[in-house]
Design an enzyme around this catalytic site. Structure first.
Site, PDB file in Angstrom:
ATOM      1  N   GLY A  69      36.734  57.093 -12.384  1.00 36.76           N
ATOM      2  CA  GLY A  69      37.806  56.155 -12.660  1.00 36.76           C
ATOM      3  C   GLY A  69      37.554  54.829 -11.975  1.00 36.76           C
ATOM      4  N   GLY A 117      35.846  61.128 -12.893  1.00 35.55           N
ATOM      5  CA  GLY A 117      36.379  61.040 -14.236  1.00 35.55           C
ATOM      6  C   GLY A 117      35.332  61.223 -15.318  1.00 35.55           C
ATOM      7  N   GLU A 140      35.016  63.158  -4.412  1.00 34.15           N
ATOM      8  CA  GLU A 140      36.291  62.572  -3.999  1.00 34.15           C
ATOM      9  C   GLU A 140      36.581  62.660  -2.501  1.00 34.15           C
ATOM     10  OE1 GLU A 140      36.472  63.058  -8.324  1.00 34.15           O
ATOM     11  OE2 GLU A 140      35.794  64.334  -6.689  1.00 34.15           O
ATOM     12  N   ASP A 148      39.796  65.998  -9.011  1.00 30.84           N
ATOM     13  CA  ASP A 148      40.852  66.065 -10.022  1.00 30.84           C
ATOM     14  C   ASP A 148      40.204  66.168 -11.396  1.00 30.84           C
ATOM     15  OD1 ASP A 148      39.907  63.404 -10.096  1.00 30.84           O
ATOM     16  OD2 ASP A 148      41.856  62.620 -10.703  1.00 30.84           O
TER      17      ASP A 148
END
Length: 358
Positions: A69, A117, A140, A148
Site C-alpha cells: 500500500g 498489499g 509489516e 494484513d
C-alpha cells in the site's frame, strides 16, 4: 491518474482474457485507494462478462508486481488522526475477498517484489506464478504494523511454523519457498512471462501452464524446518527469541537479531493475530479481525514512527514505544482486537471456502 498524468491502473481485454496492469513503476506499483477501487470495478465487470474467461494481473516496469500500500499516505493519515486509511483498508480487504472467491481463473504474475498489499492482490488468486526474480514478503512488523490483506490467513496455512517465522521477521522469500509456503502455485522463468501473457489471450489457463511452467531453483526454508518449527511453536515472542538464541544455529541467531529490530508491540500483536487466525478458519473472518487490528494500529505510536524511520527520514532508527517486549502488556495487545461497533468490517463468506470456483 498519477501526479504525472498517467493512469495508475491499465485495463484492456485481448481474446478471452482481461488484463490488469498496476502502473506506478516509480513507486513499485504501490496501491492507492483509487487503484484498489479501479481493480475491484474491473473484476466485478469481467466476472459477469461471458467474453472474458480469464483475468491476469501484473505490474508495470521491471522491479515487481506491487510493493504494498501507499504507506506515505498512511503516515500522513496516522499523524493527522484521520480515517482515510481505515476507508482504504475496508475497500482493499473487500478486493482481497473478491479475488479469493473469483469465479474465473485469476492469474497473478508475482514477478519481482511482491510485498504487503501486493500479496493481497496476488496470493489469494487461483493461479499464482513466481519467477527467479520473485521476492515475496509481509514486512509489516518493521514499520510497527501487523500483516494484513489476509496475510495472517495465508501464513497460518504454511507448513509447520514457517508462516510464523515469515510474519514476525518480515523476511522475503524466493520462488521455491513461496511455493513451499503456499503463497504461489507455479514457477515460470521470467523470460517466458511475455509469451505466457500472450498465450492466455487465445488458450485456456491449463494449456498455457503446461507450456511454460518448470521447476523452481532450490529454496532455503525446507532445510530449516526443524529449528523454525521448534522455536516458533513457543507461546510468547519472548520464548521464541530465547529458543532462537539457544538453538546454536547461525540462521536462528540471525532471526533473533532481526526480531530485535522490529516493533515489540507489532511482534506481540502479530503472534496473537496468527494464533487467532488458525481458529477463525475462513479468509473473511480473518480479514474482519485484521481490520480491527489495522484500525487500532493507526492510532498507536509505532506505525507512524516505523514509517518515518524506514521511508520518510530513512534513518533506520525507529524509537518504538514501548521499547522492549517485556514492556508490552497483555492489555496492550488486547486493545488491537477490541470490537469496533458500527465501524466493524463485515464480510460474507462462502459455504465451501476451499472449493476452486472454476
Amino acid at each position: 491518474m498519477s501526479p504525472d498524468g498517467q493512469d495508475e491502473v491499465l485495463l484492456h481485454t485481448e481474446g478471452h482474457t482481461g488484463y490488469v496492469t498496476l502502473n506506478r513503476p516509480k513507486a513499485l506499483n504501490a496501491l492507492s485507494h483509487t487503484m484498489v477501487r479501479r481493480v475491484d470495478e474491473a473484476l466485478a465487470a469481467w466476472e459477469d462478462d461471458p467474453a472474458v474467461e480469464t483475468v491476469l494481473i501484473r505490474g508495470a516496469g521491471e522491479r515487481g508486481l506491487c510493493a504494498g500500500g501507499d504507506i506515505r499516505s498512511i503516515y500522513e493519515d496516522a499523524r493527522a488522526g484521520g480515517s482515510a486509511s481505515a476507508d482504504f483498508w475496508r475497500d482493499e480487504y473487500r478486493l482481497n475477498v473478491r479475488i479469493a472467491r473469483y469465479r474465473k481463473p485469476y492469474v497473478a504474475l508475482m514477478d519481482g517484489i511482491v510485498m504487503g498489499g501486493g500479496v493481497g492482490v496476488s496470493a489469494h488468486g487461483s493461479v499464482r506464478i513466481v519467477t527467479e526474480r520473485s521476492r515475496v514478503a509481509m514486512p509489516e512488523t518493521g514499520i510497527g504494523f501487523v500483516p494484513d490483506v489476509g496475510g495472517t490467513h495465508l501464513l497460518t496455512r504454511a507448513p509447520g511454523r514457517l508462516g510464523t517465522h515469515l510474519a514476525l521477521t518480515g523476511n522475503a522469500v524466493g520462488a521455491a519457498d513461496a511455493l513451499l509456503c503456499g503463497l504461489a502455485d507455479h514457477f515460470v522463468p521470467a523470460a517466458r512471462l511475455g509469451a505466457l501473457t500472450a498465450d492466455l489471450a487465445r488458450s485456456p489457463v491449463t494449456e498455457v501452464l503446461v507450456r511454460h511452467t518448470t521447476e523452481a531453483p532450490p529454496g532455503e526454508l525446507a532445510e530449516r524446518r526443524e529449528w523454525i518449527d521448534h522455536c516458533y511453536a513457543a507461546d510468547t515472542v519472548e520464548e521464541i527469541v530465547d529458543r532462537l538464541l539457544a538453538s546454536g544455529v547461525t540462521a536462528a541467531k540471525e532471526a533473533a537479531d532481526t526480531l530485535a529490530a522490529k516493533s515489540p508491540t507489532a511482534l506481540k500483536v502479530t503472534l496473537a493475530a496468527l494464533r487467532s487466525a488458525e481458529q477463525l478458519g475462513t479468509l473473511e473472518r480473518v480479514l474482519e479481525q485484521e481490520y480491527r487490528v489495522s484500525c487500532a494500529a493507526l492510532s498507536a505510536p509505532d506505525l507512524a514512527e516505523g514509517i518515518r524511520a524506514q521511508v520518510i527520514d530513512k534513518d533506520r532508527t525507529p524509537h518504538w514505544a514501548p521499547a522492549t517486549l517485556a514492556e508490552v502488556t497483555d492489555d496492550d495487545v488486547a486493545r488491537f482486537f477490541a470490537p469496533l461497533g458500527e465501524r466493524e468490517l463485515r464480510l460474507a463468506g462462502p459455504d465451501s471456502p476451499e472449493e476452486v470456483p472454476w
